[in-house]
Design a protein around this motif. Sequence first.
Motif, PDB file in Angstrom:
ATOM      1  N   ARG A  66       0.835  -1.212   0.000  1.00  0.00           N
ATOM      2  CA  ARG A  66       0.000   0.000   0.000  1.00  0.00           C
ATOM      3  C   ARG A  66       0.860   1.249   0.000  1.00  0.00           C
ATOM      4  NH1 ARG A  66      -2.145   3.061   4.307  1.00  0.00           N
ATOM      5  NH2 ARG A  66      -3.927   4.290   3.634  1.00  0.00           N
ATOM      6  N   HIS A  67       1.916   1.263   0.820  1.00  0.00           N
ATOM      7  CA  HIS A  67       2.807   2.418   0.870  1.00  0.00           C
ATOM      8  C   HIS A  67       3.588   2.579  -0.433  1.00  0.00           C
ATOM      9  CE1 HIS A  67       2.961   2.797   5.540  1.00  0.00           C
ATOM     10  NE2 HIS A  67       1.798   3.111   5.026  1.00  0.00           N
ATOM     11  N   HIS A 109       2.541   1.773  -3.394  1.00  0.00           N
ATOM     12  CA  HIS A 109       1.598   2.278  -4.393  1.00  0.00           C
ATOM     13  C   HIS A 109       1.164   3.715  -4.126  1.00  0.00           C
ATOM     14  CE1 HIS A 109       1.038  -1.271  -6.869  1.00  0.00           C
ATOM     15  NE2 HIS A 109       1.225  -1.960  -5.755  1.00  0.00           N
ATOM     16  N   GLN A 110       1.405   4.241  -2.925  1.00  0.00           N
ATOM     17  CA  GLN A 110       1.038   5.621  -2.623  1.00  0.00           C
ATOM     18  C   GLN A 110       1.992   6.622  -3.252  1.00  0.00           C
ATOM     19  OE1 GLN A 110       0.683   5.679   1.634  1.00  0.00           O
ATOM     20  NE2 GLN A 110      -1.531   5.427   1.532  1.00  0.00           N
ATOM     21  N   HIS A 128       6.031   9.860  -1.767  1.00  0.00           N
ATOM     22  CA  HIS A 128       6.078  10.257  -0.356  1.00  0.00           C
ATOM     23  C   HIS A 128       6.527   9.075   0.501  1.00  0.00           C
ATOM     24  CE1 HIS A 128       5.188  12.143   3.440  1.00  0.00           C
ATOM     25  NE2 HIS A 128       4.446  11.118   3.763  1.00  0.00           N
ATOM     26  N   TRP A 129       6.077   7.894   0.168  1.00  0.00           N
ATOM     27  CA  TRP A 129       6.427   6.704   0.945  1.00  0.00           C
ATOM     28  C   TRP A 129       7.646   5.993   0.388  1.00  0.00           C
ATOM     29  CZ3 TRP A 129       4.464   6.189   5.531  1.00  0.00           C
ATOM     30  CH2 TRP A 129       3.275   6.816   5.809  1.00  0.00           C
TER      31      TRP A 129
END
Length: 91
Positions: A66-67, A69-70, A73-74
């Motif tokens: 999830r991070h 794919h964000q 920033h991640w």
Amino acid sequence: MVPMRTGSEPTTARSALRLRFWLSVWGLIWAIAGTAAFALAGRPGWAAACGVLWLIVTADMTMILRHIHQGPHWQPGRDVPPYRPPEHRHP
């Protein structure tokens, strides 16, 4: 000489998400193999422990993906510079 802490490390910290992802894959393989091996060997306690580990690794891998794919920033790429520390220093 040890650099001084800025006090903003938790907010500016970065994580090597791709490395964490591949370590999670490695842990997932071993958890699945351990669950199967202990279940076939007739050791239900150890099989259950490996099954719980399997669930934990899967949840961690879900968060990591999830991070990733964000976006930057991640998981910043080579073109994203590191965060700058705060300019003001407390005495």
